[in-house]
Design an enzyme around this catalytic site. Sequence first.
Site, PDB file in Angstrom:
ATOM      1  N   HIS A 168     -23.746  31.167 -19.432  1.00 51.67           N
ATOM      2  CA  HIS A 168     -24.231  29.984 -18.726  1.00 51.67           C
ATOM      3  C   HIS A 168     -24.535  30.377 -17.286  1.00 51.67           C
ATOM      4  O   HIS A 168     -23.759  31.099 -16.676  1.00 51.67           O
ATOM      5  CB  HIS A 168     -23.146  28.904 -18.788  1.00 51.67           C
ATOM      6  CG  HIS A 168     -23.655  27.533 -18.513  1.00 51.67           C
ATOM      7  ND1 HIS A 168     -24.092  27.158 -17.265  1.00 51.67           N
ATOM      8  CD2 HIS A 168     -23.810  26.457 -19.310  1.00 51.67           C
ATOM      9  CE1 HIS A 168     -24.495  25.893 -17.319  1.00 51.67           C
ATOM     10  NE2 HIS A 168     -24.339  25.450 -18.547  1.00 51.67           N
ATOM     11  N   ARG A 203     -29.534  21.516 -12.061  1.00 53.87           N
ATOM     12  CA  ARG A 203     -30.885  22.066 -12.041  1.00 53.87           C
ATOM     13  C   ARG A 203     -31.866  21.079 -12.650  1.00 53.87           C
ATOM     14  O   ARG A 203     -32.979  20.923 -12.159  1.00 53.87           O
ATOM     15  CB  ARG A 203     -30.929  23.407 -12.773  1.00 53.87           C
ATOM     16  CG  ARG A 203     -30.357  24.541 -11.950  1.00 53.87           C
ATOM     17  CD  ARG A 203     -30.189  25.809 -12.771  1.00 53.87           C
ATOM     18  NE  ARG A 203     -29.149  25.640 -13.787  1.00 53.87           N
ATOM     19  CZ  ARG A 203     -29.317  25.898 -15.069  1.00 53.87           C
ATOM     20  NH1 ARG A 203     -30.466  26.362 -15.512  1.00 53.87           N
ATOM     21  NH2 ARG A 203     -28.326  25.707 -15.918  1.00 53.87           N
TER      22      ARG A 203
END
Lengths: 246, 626
Positions: free
Chosen positions: B257, B273
């Site tokens: 990740h 994000r």
Amino acid sequence: MGRQLKFEIFRYNPEVKGDVPHMQTYTLDETPNMTLFIALNRLREEQDPSLVFDFCCRAGICGACAMVINGRPGLACQTKTKDQPGKIILHPLPVFKLIGDLSVDTGVWFREMYSKTESWVHTSKVFDPKAKEERMDNEVAEQVYELERCIECGCCVSACGTARLRDDFMGAAALNRIARFVVDPRDERDDEQYFEIIGNDQGIFGCMGLLACEDVCPKGLPLQNQLGFLRRKMGITAMKQIFRKK
Amino acid sequence: MQTYYTDLLVIGAGLAGERVACEAAQNGFKATCLSIVPARRSHSSAAQGGMQAALGNCAKGEGDNTDVHFLDTVKGSDWGCDQEVARLFADAAPIEMRRLAHWGVPWNRVVPGKSFFFKGGEKFEKFEKKENEGLITARSFGGTAKWRTCYTSDGTGHAVMCTMDNRCAELGIDVFDKKEAISLIHDGETCMGAVVRCLRTGKLEVHLAKATAICTGGFGRIYKATTNAVICDGGGHIIAHETGIVPIGNPESIQFHPTGIVPTDILVTEGCRGDGGTLLDCNEERFMNIYEPDKAELASRDVVSRWMTHHMREGKGVKSPYGEHLWLDIRHLGDKHISTKLREVDEICHHFLGVDPRTELIPVRPTQHYTMAGIRTNKDGAVYGLKGLYSAGEAACWDMHGFNRLGGNSLAETVVAGGIIGNKIVEFLSGYETKIDTKIVASEVKRQEERIHDITHGRNGKLNVYDVRNEMQEALMRGCFVFRNKEGLEECVSTLQGTMEKSRKVALVSNGAGPNHELAAALKLEGQVRLAMCIAQAALMRTESRGSHNREDFPERNDAEWLNRTLAYWREGADMPELQYEDTTPVFELPPGDRGYGGGTIIPADEKYVKDRVIDSPVTEIGKKK
Ligand SMILES: Cc1cc2nc3c(=O)[nH]c(=O)nc-3n(C[C@H](O)[C@H](O)[C@H](O)COP(=O)(O)OP(=O)(O)OC[C@H]3O[C@@H](n4cnc5c(N)ncnc54)[C@H](O)[C@@H]3O)c2cc1C
Ligand code: SF4
Ligand code: SF4
Ligand code: FES
């Protein structure tokens, strides 16, 4: 930065014959963003592999690492050393059975609590895999979730005066658990059934209302409101029962 | 010695383990769960996002069905999954979510009317229908065509775990915590239970059972940097693998990740994000837009992790006492957005970094997150090699994730697989009787006692447990992380060979008495190095890039040669794993194609091979009913 931290840690291993409870001192150089999770693991791996303490998620979500940090129950993993004085004193949580050093037996305590409070939805309905789900109001769902956020760390229980005085006191976590089912429309228990469980000195009437529990809850659960809510509800139920008997 | 007897012994009391146990108990069998920590502290409770099931109740989930979920899952796996299993999973998921609602999960529900949502930092409107009011709603997750992720606020795993554990209490299932299984008892054909170390007293116990299920979650902790809890250390995999007859499926398949925080690698959500956060380097300059001009920070997990690693290798990382990292910048999203939509990120920054994300940067780096690798089972959850042994959840390679699992699909897997496999165990147990050979039990206990004695007394050497573990973790970080290549993997394998030698020569510094952690770490060390070695060796052999397995020297997905699953065995007395391969999937409901993201070229499989295995699907490739 650059502080040298002094740790005073409670030590006792019941599995070692002749061991007596005592405090032991360690020193460690502080690094940026250091938490007690980092510090204790470094102590164990670099200085004293016999140290016993519990961590699991190390992210403040599982409740494994509660201990008394400079006199106050809290989660060790989300305690930053920079918010503590240069001397950090660590004790295990009181009330719970001691396993060794900083580790206590919350597992068994909470499991007993589930059976006392019958911590599950009581329903006469049978699940039908072919049917759509039963509808629920989103606000109610969120209300239930807010009470279910308890991570069973045990901080509230160890901060509670009543729990320290009497072993059989259920504690704020258990009363909060009951409140969770009271607000859940799926649970078919009525007030009198709840009263059976908590309408006594082990339950809601044992609470002195000093609210140390809410102060220390790392999840900020509204324990005060729940205790008040149950006390009112159970008070009314008690009254009803008295009148019915007449 | 305390001996316990039960019909079904479940090792691990996370969502998968408890769901399996419930199925057995509901059908009248005695089930016992063991766990290192109280069940509710299992790593399942850490999942916040949610779990996928095609209910199609909410506006953005309209038209969703189990076929679309199946297609997303297969594509997500980069065609590395067993399609029969993916089908079983997608079809059962909606039923399982409703069952959880019946048991008490406070799922968020559809609220009719107008509301807003954000996508790529932009604000959009949606309308929920009155007729769907109060049904289970869903949110958006990466890699899915529809909003399909059921959730309870920001604590899905926690809420579902509470409900499942309540259900176990209701059914009277014994759930013993602070118990760690350290070896399986078997005769080479049938599994009879496990030797267990009590973490309260340090004493050994024997748990005998007609059937045993390993549901011990992932093994992220063999990497230095991982989002996993400290108990996700491979214990279940190790005891199965150590039998010499149980293979680990696809060990090279490990997910990373992009945004674990430094130093503790706690996860901050992809939502940062998604909502417009950017990644910056040591000069506080953006770089993802250089590498991926189109998607930039919004490229998929594996792609972003790759470029971050690349950028740090170019010398653009930020130095820190905990190693290099990059910055995540969400300052521009503003106070309101951060304190509402990213509440949990705000809390993590506050508690673990002492950082205010409104004004300061968040230190992040790619980190190990999920193990698609696992104990290989067939579609019934029966483990290859030993009768009476099952596995479910992240511990298993049941194989619906292939080489990359989609967000929200693993939490759903725990309960769906738990239900399906629990049911198969009930079939197995019905009318089944077994004999326990006490000689085998006694000799296994003795073997464990001797191991403990040798480690405690330094019989084999005097090496430090934690030093050797660190060496393994670092070797994996260097050779088997986001990027892999021949030289790196060869070096990793040879380093690990040395580490393996060392792991056999450790001794305790402490006396090992009582609930001693150093002993627990020592007991699983050699097994962990074996797992590490399986990852490295399997990754070295797999000369292609598929999903999370990325070979710089073999960038294509090579269906012509690698449409298969690795099976890593560790034969008794061996120093290296033995690798075998089996077909990825017996049938293709969806023939191999393009994932539609992540780029890269594909070397196609033999046409006849695919054609022979294609079965009729009720849907077309884009999810339309035929
Ligand atoms: C930070 C984070 C966030 C996540 N978010 C999501 C999400 O939003 N959606 C999603 O789908 N997935 C998510 N995942 C993945 C998902 O949470 C896990 O894959 C899943 O919960 C695994 O469940 P499990 O039941 O297989 O194992 P776990 O919940 O890990 O349980 C393992 C159990 O085994 C026990 N155990 C281990 N070893 C032994 C032993 N030797 N002896 C006895 N007991 C043992 C443990 O005590 C524990 O009870 C997330 C993962 C992480 C790390
Ligand atoms: S308010 Fe009641 S439950 Fe809370 S600490 Fe005081 S006595 Fe204990
Ligand atoms: S109510 Fe709060 S303090 Fe008490 S156990 Fe739950 S989370 Fe911990
Ligand atoms: S380790 Fe989970 S709350 Fe601290």
